[in-house]
Scaffold this active site. Sequence first.
Site, short mmCIF file in Angstrom:
data_model
loop_
_atom_site.label_atom_id
_atom_site.label_comp_id
_atom_site.label_asym_id
_atom_site.label_seq_id
_atom_site.Cartn_x
_atom_site.Cartn_y
_atom_site.Cartn_z
N HIS A 29 59.71 57.93 33.23
CA HIS A 29 58.42 58.54 33.57
C HIS A 29 57.82 59.20 32.35
CE1 HIS A 29 61.20 61.85 33.81
NE2 HIS A 29 60.28 62.73 34.13
N HIS A 31 57.03 62.06 31.13
CA HIS A 31 57.20 63.46 30.75
C HIS A 31 57.85 63.49 29.36
CE1 HIS A 31 57.00 65.52 34.98
NE2 HIS A 31 55.81 65.41 34.41
N ASP A 33 60.18 64.99 27.69
CA ASP A 33 61.61 64.92 27.35
C ASP A 33 62.20 63.53 27.55
OD1 ASP A 33 61.05 65.52 30.04
OD2 ASP A 33 63.03 66.34 30.39
N HIS A 34 61.42 62.61 28.07
CA HIS A 34 61.88 61.23 28.24
C HIS A 34 61.08 60.26 27.36
CE1 HIS A 34 64.22 62.22 31.94
NE2 HIS A 34 63.42 63.26 31.84
N HIS A 111 59.47 61.81 42.26
CA HIS A 111 59.33 62.95 41.36
C HIS A 111 57.90 63.45 41.48
CE1 HIS A 111 60.58 65.49 38.11
NE2 HIS A 111 59.91 64.89 37.17
N ASP A 182 63.98 61.25 36.74
CA ASP A 182 64.12 62.52 37.45
C ASP A 182 63.64 62.28 38.88
OD1 ASP A 182 64.35 63.20 34.73
OD2 ASP A 182 62.94 64.85 34.88
N HIS A 240 70.88 65.69 32.88
CA HIS A 240 69.62 66.39 33.08
C HIS A 240 69.80 67.76 33.74
CE1 HIS A 240 65.33 66.94 34.04
NE2 HIS A 240 65.12 66.05 33.12
#
Lengths: 281, 281
Positions: A29, A31, A33-34, A111, A182, A240
Amino acid sequence: MFDCGEGTQLQLLKAGIRHSRISAILISHLHGDHLYGLPGLLSTMTLLHRVEPLTIIGPGGIAAYLDAMPGYAEDEPPEFPIEFVELQEGFGRRIVIDRPDYFVEARPLEHRIITVGYRFQEKVQPGNLDVERARELGVTDYVHYRILKEGKPVVLGNDRVIQPRDVLGEEKRGRVFAYITDTRPCEGGRLLARGADLLQHEATFLHDLVDRARETGHSTAYEAADLAAEAGVGRLLLSHFSARYQDAAPLLDEARAVFERTDAAEELVRYPVEKMDGFSG
Amino acid sequence: MFDCGEGTQLQLLKAGIRHSRISAILISHLHGDHLYGLPGLLSTMTLLHRVEPLTIIGPGGIAAYLDAMPGYAEDEPPEFPIEFVELQEGFGRRIVIDRPDYFVEARPLEHRIITVGYRFQEKVQPGNLDVERARELGVTDYVHYRILKEGKPVVLGNDRVIQPRDVLGEEKRGRVFAYITDTRPCEGGRLLARGADLLQHEATFLHDLVDRARETGHSTAYEAADLAAEAGVGRLLLSHFSARYQDAAPLLDEARAVFERTDAAEELVRYPVEKMDGFSG
């Protein structure tokens, strides 16, 4: 490679993984941090004159994200072909990679924004050739052995047809790895995880914070373990963790109480995908 | 903070520098190795509930870059105010920060895209108060001492006026740091560097590759040292070495032959900005 947070290229270097071994990057996804390691990794691949094609898979918007990135392609556009596979809101099950020896299935997770889970699956391999049995049936040519191993019949000089099943042992199923982050525990996750040899599932919180997990679209260690048990996986790898936990031990303990074969992921440690015992399907 | 490449937040953590100490981020140009750490750093500041305002300075396009970044502000927009200062193609000298105790001057450099060099300069400080001399002149009140130190006159009970110059020692000039990367040696760089106590200048190549430096808009170690000598700086800090040099020693040797007071920048080492001897202007 699944996801690409900031600093991924440095970790690849530390792990001794060459960029050229990465044929596809699958993003869960959009975001940070990914995602935020992707432009830097692609820039470095460009700088190192990569020529191998690369597939980038993820939610809709990922190609536009890279297009809008200053300093990525303006100056020295990549010399290698990039194929984008974008999954749009409301997609169902989708085979996003199909190669001779493996395929990858994608399903939607739950999510705060559109998020994708992945199941990497090696294809069924033909069984071993029983050379003694083949000789008994009159097959002595190595070219015939290869054809039979590929699952095709051969016709001998005497017009006798030998079928692969006559000389091959039991088919070998491939290994399965499911990558689920997530997300809340959900139907898509359960379907991707079923019978996986290794399931990597997020476990952001301990179960005493299940309300916070619901609010933020995450899972607890208990929930990840419960899903692993229900899906009948070989091993569970938790990842995570919320920054509030300085140590993963309590998360691991909570999960192991429900599903014993659990580890907590650590940076730069290899967790092999090994076939579960007694599962041949 | 000058520039923000991928992994900057991790280096800040290693260096023990708290995010809250960063009041401004000054970006030289929109190439990934100077920029790709910014979204992650801002996301982390947001996650840690920063409230202090932040100034982001750089070439035009930097605000749009952050706006287009998925996963940065959609979900949890920053709670702290961000002020953008963008410098457009063709800008001249510009004071981009003016605070009570220091200011920062920006000038254009010469790279493949619009690139900005910076000069950080502490403002002149009043000299030390000569308390003995002040007492001789009848000043005994500590409030008066403070007013005189701030550069304002005081009126004593007998209507006598005491001027700051009567009781203060010589003014103290502030320290100067110049940050110049990525660029050919150029007029903007020379003007920013003049009389700096510490000049950080890029030195991508050895001088045998000066043609490559010209093609790519970079400097050689020799050129950086030559500029440092001409600008009369205190110390020179070389940085931005091409990955072809496994060791900075040859670059350092080349520069020191021209300008002795030179270091080669290493990760996570502090290079203090110390006033040069014998320079009081």
